[in-house]
Motif scaffolding. Structure first.
Motif, PDB file in Angstrom:
ATOM      1  N   GLU A  84     101.056  99.736  59.410  1.00 17.35           N
ATOM      2  CA  GLU A  84      99.834 100.264  60.014  1.00 17.35           C
ATOM      3  C   GLU A  84     100.173 100.712  61.435  1.00 17.35           C
ATOM      4  N   THR A  85     100.130 102.018  61.679  1.00 20.61           N
ATOM      5  CA  THR A  85     100.646 102.565  62.935  1.00 20.61           C
ATOM      6  C   THR A  85      99.850 102.138  64.162  1.00 20.61           C
ATOM      7  N   HIS A  86      98.540 101.955  64.022  1.00 15.34           N
ATOM      8  CA  HIS A  86      97.707 101.668  65.188  1.00 15.34           C
ATOM      9  C   HIS A  86      97.056 100.294  65.110  1.00 15.34           C
ATOM     10  N   ASP A  87      97.694  99.371  64.393  1.00 14.38           N
ATOM     11  CA  ASP A  87      97.139  98.016  64.286  1.00 14.38           C
ATOM     12  C   ASP A  87      98.264  97.005  64.496  1.00 14.38           C
ATOM     13  N   PRO A  88      98.523  96.602  65.761  1.00 14.12           N
ATOM     14  CA  PRO A  88      99.631  95.690  66.054  1.00 14.12           C
ATOM     15  C   PRO A  88      99.441  94.278  65.509  1.00 14.12           C
ATOM     16  N   ASP A  89      98.226  93.929  65.064  1.00 10.37           N
ATOM     17  CA  ASP A  89      97.976  92.592  64.529  1.00 10.37           C
ATOM     18  C   ASP A  89      98.365  92.461  63.063  1.00 10.37           C
ATOM     19  N   ARG A  90      98.670  93.576  62.425  1.00 12.72           N
ATOM     20  CA  ARG A  90      99.008  93.541  61.004  1.00 12.72           C
ATOM     21  C   ARG A  90     100.503  93.320  60.809  1.00 12.72           C
ATOM     22  N   PRO A  91     100.878  92.529  59.801  1.00 15.81           N
ATOM     23  CA  PRO A  91     102.299  92.337  59.507  1.00 15.81           C
ATOM     24  C   PRO A  91     102.883  93.546  58.791  1.00 15.81           C
ATOM     25  N   LEU A  92     104.192  93.565  58.698  1.00 12.85           N
ATOM     26  CA  LEU A  92     104.865  94.565  57.883  1.00 12.85           C
ATOM     27  C   LEU A  92     104.745  94.132  56.427  1.00 12.85           C
ATOM     28  N   MET A  93     104.211  95.005  55.572  1.00 10.90           N
ATOM     29  CA  MET A  93     104.051  94.682  54.158  1.00 10.90           C
ATOM     30  C   MET A  93     105.203  95.312  53.383  1.00 10.90           C
ATOM     31  N   LEU A  94     105.856  94.503  52.577  1.00  2.95           N
ATOM     32  CA  LEU A  94     106.988  94.971  51.782  1.00  2.95           C
ATOM     33  C   LEU A  94     106.729  94.725  50.303  1.00  2.95           C
ATOM     34  N   LEU A  95     107.210  95.646  49.479  1.00  3.71           N
ATOM     35  CA  LEU A  95     107.257  95.416  48.042  1.00  3.71           C
ATOM     36  C   LEU A  95     108.722  95.315  47.647  1.00  3.71           C
ATOM     37  N   ALA A  96     109.028  94.325  46.842  1.00  3.69           N
ATOM     38  CA  ALA A  96     110.419  94.090  46.451  1.00  3.69           C
ATOM     39  C   ALA A  96     110.466  93.701  44.979  1.00  3.69           C
ATOM     40  N   THR A  97     111.619  93.873  44.378  1.00  4.83           N
ATOM     41  CA  THR A  97     111.788  93.553  42.959  1.00  4.83           C
ATOM     42  C   THR A  97     112.854  92.486  42.759  1.00  4.83           C
ATOM     43  N   ARG A  98     112.677  91.731  41.685  1.00  8.20           N
ATOM     44  CA  ARG A  98     113.680  90.774  41.239  1.00  8.20           C
ATOM     45  C   ARG A  98     113.545  90.655  39.723  1.00  8.20           C
ATOM     46  N   LYS A  99     114.583  91.106  39.031  1.00  9.24           N
ATOM     47  CA  LYS A  99     114.589  91.092  37.556  1.00  9.24           C
ATOM     48  C   LYS A  99     113.335  91.780  37.007  1.00  9.24           C
ATOM     49  N   LYS A 100     113.051  92.964  37.521  1.00  9.82           N
ATOM     50  CA  LYS A 100     111.936  93.824  37.089  1.00  9.82           C
ATOM     51  C   LYS A 100     110.564  93.266  37.449  1.00  9.82           C
ATOM     52  N   GLU A 101     110.515  92.122  38.141  1.00  5.43           N
ATOM     53  CA  GLU A 101     109.230  91.582  38.591  1.00  5.43           C
ATOM     54  C   GLU A 101     108.971  92.015  40.024  1.00  5.43           C
TER      55      GLU A 101
END
Length: 388
Positions: A84-101
């Motif tokens: 979120e470019t203009h919201d410093p209170d928000r964390p970085l959200m990541l999507l990741a995979t492990r064994k297709k999950e």
């Protein structure tokens, strides 16, 4: 002729309603919950959506955050970043995979601490979405909800036909719910009159819902607007094969914000190999309507811009398709339309219930109105005295 037509319509309305009532109830209740997903999820999971930091504190670079996340979660391969470019209170959200999950991670951008890791399909609202679209039953559930959506559209149209008064002087009665103490009449009014007031809204919601149920409906949007099926939105191939060096993803993030200087959420899609460009998209939170997204494609390694697909130059079909989701969820014009969608979905959930009660009341009435036996049949012979 009209009377016969209404009688046939009534029978169609009745049996289609009984056949689809339970599914319609589930879909409309879950739909009302999903209207406020973006508002409710942060309230339920504050630690996943908000981070503490000092005023003016600079966040770590995206590359540094990715390296530290890889050390903390070596089994997960990050495929997507959301900032979120203009919201410093928000964390970085990541999507990741492990064994297709698929997993969703929240990372503190100031400390690189992994705040939360949860399988995407275990999130509360992910479960609600799967219940809404698939009844938690995969392809079979999708087929059932798709058919039920078509039936619901038929019910809305047939219900309007049945509501329509025979004469204009009866219009006033069809526009008011009477609470005169007659329970059966109140239930009928609640079903018929209340259904009339929301029929236009729920018809739009149901029609847009077909987009996720049937490919032919989705493709039909593009055929009508563009005269051809939708083109696959794929990242182009890299011209130069080069691995991403230190500072590469931070530089792409900065380039995207320079090219697209409005307030919004930046998403980076990280390809598994070095042959495909990195897709950087940004949703414009300053636009008049939601889901306005620009796309930039950068060569992995060199950072060269290979392709740009701004929203202004997207096809009419793509623009209409992007409007389907905010129309379906009621977010098209913010809180006013969200509230309309929320209450319409809740009331739509009551229609199978009140419809069932109307039918049961009529069955009881028919049972009571069966003519009694003739008195002669009841007094054929005197009742014998019991043997003492």
């Amino acid at each position: 002729m009209i009377k016969r037509f209404k009688k046939i319509t009534g029978q169609l309305h009745l049996w289609l309603g009984l056949a689809s009532g339970l599914v319609v109830f589930i879909v409309t209740v879950t739909g009302s919950m999903l209207v406020f997903e973006k508002e409710l999820d942060p309230l339920i999971n504050k630690d996943r959506y908000f981070v503490a930091h000092q005023p003016g504190e600079a966040r770590l670079s995206l590359d540094s955050l990715l390296r530290q996340v890889a050390r903390a979660q070596p089994a997960l391969q990050v495929t997507r970043l959301e900032i979120e470019t203009h919201d410093p209170d928000r964390p970085l959200m990541l999507l990741a995979t492990r064994k297709k999950e698929l997993y969703r991670m929240a990372v503190d951008p100031y400390t690189a601490k992994v705040v939360s890791v949860i399988p995407e399909d275990k999130r509360f609202f992910s479960i609600i979405v799967h219940l809404h679209r698939y009844l938690l039953a995969g392809k079979t559930g999708k087929a059932i909800t798709g058919v039920s959506c078509i039936i619901f559209i038929c019910l809305i149209i047939s219900g309007l036909i049945l509501w329509w008064p025979k004469k204009w002087k009866g219009l006033k009665q069809r526009l008011s719910i009477k609470n005169s103490g007659n329970r059966k009449r109140f239930i009928w009014d609640l079903h018929a009159v209340g259904g009339f007031y929301i029929h236009a809204l729920i018809l739009v919601i149901a029609l847009t819902g077909l987009t996720w149920s049937y490919k032919w409906f989705n493709n039909g949007i593009f055929l009508v607007m563009d005269g051809k099926p939708p083109a696959a939105n794929k990242a182009p191939a890299n011209r130069v094969m080069q691995a991403a060096g230190d500072g590469f993803y931070e530089s792409l993030y900065n380039k995207a914000n320079v090219a697209l200087p409005y307030n919004g959420r930046v998403t980076l899609l990280i390809p598994a190999g070095d042959s495909t460009a990195v897709t950087v998209s940004k949703e414009n939170h300053e636009a008049a309507v939601p889901n306005v997204v620009d796309f930039l494609y950068y060569e992995k390694g060199t950072g060269t811009l290979l392709k740009a697909m701004p929203y202004a130059k997207q096809t009419a079909g793509m623009k209409v398709r992007r409007m389907i989701y905010p129309i379906h969820t009621g977010s098209i014009f913010g809180w006013p339309t969200k509230l309309l969608a929320f209450f319409s979905c809740l009331f739509a959930a009551s229609l199978p219930v009140t419809g069932l009660l109307v039918w049961l009341n009529r069955r009881k009435k028919k049972t009571k109105s069966v003519p009694p036996r003739k008195a002669a049949n009841l007094a054929v012979a005197p009742i014998p005295r019991p043997v003492e």
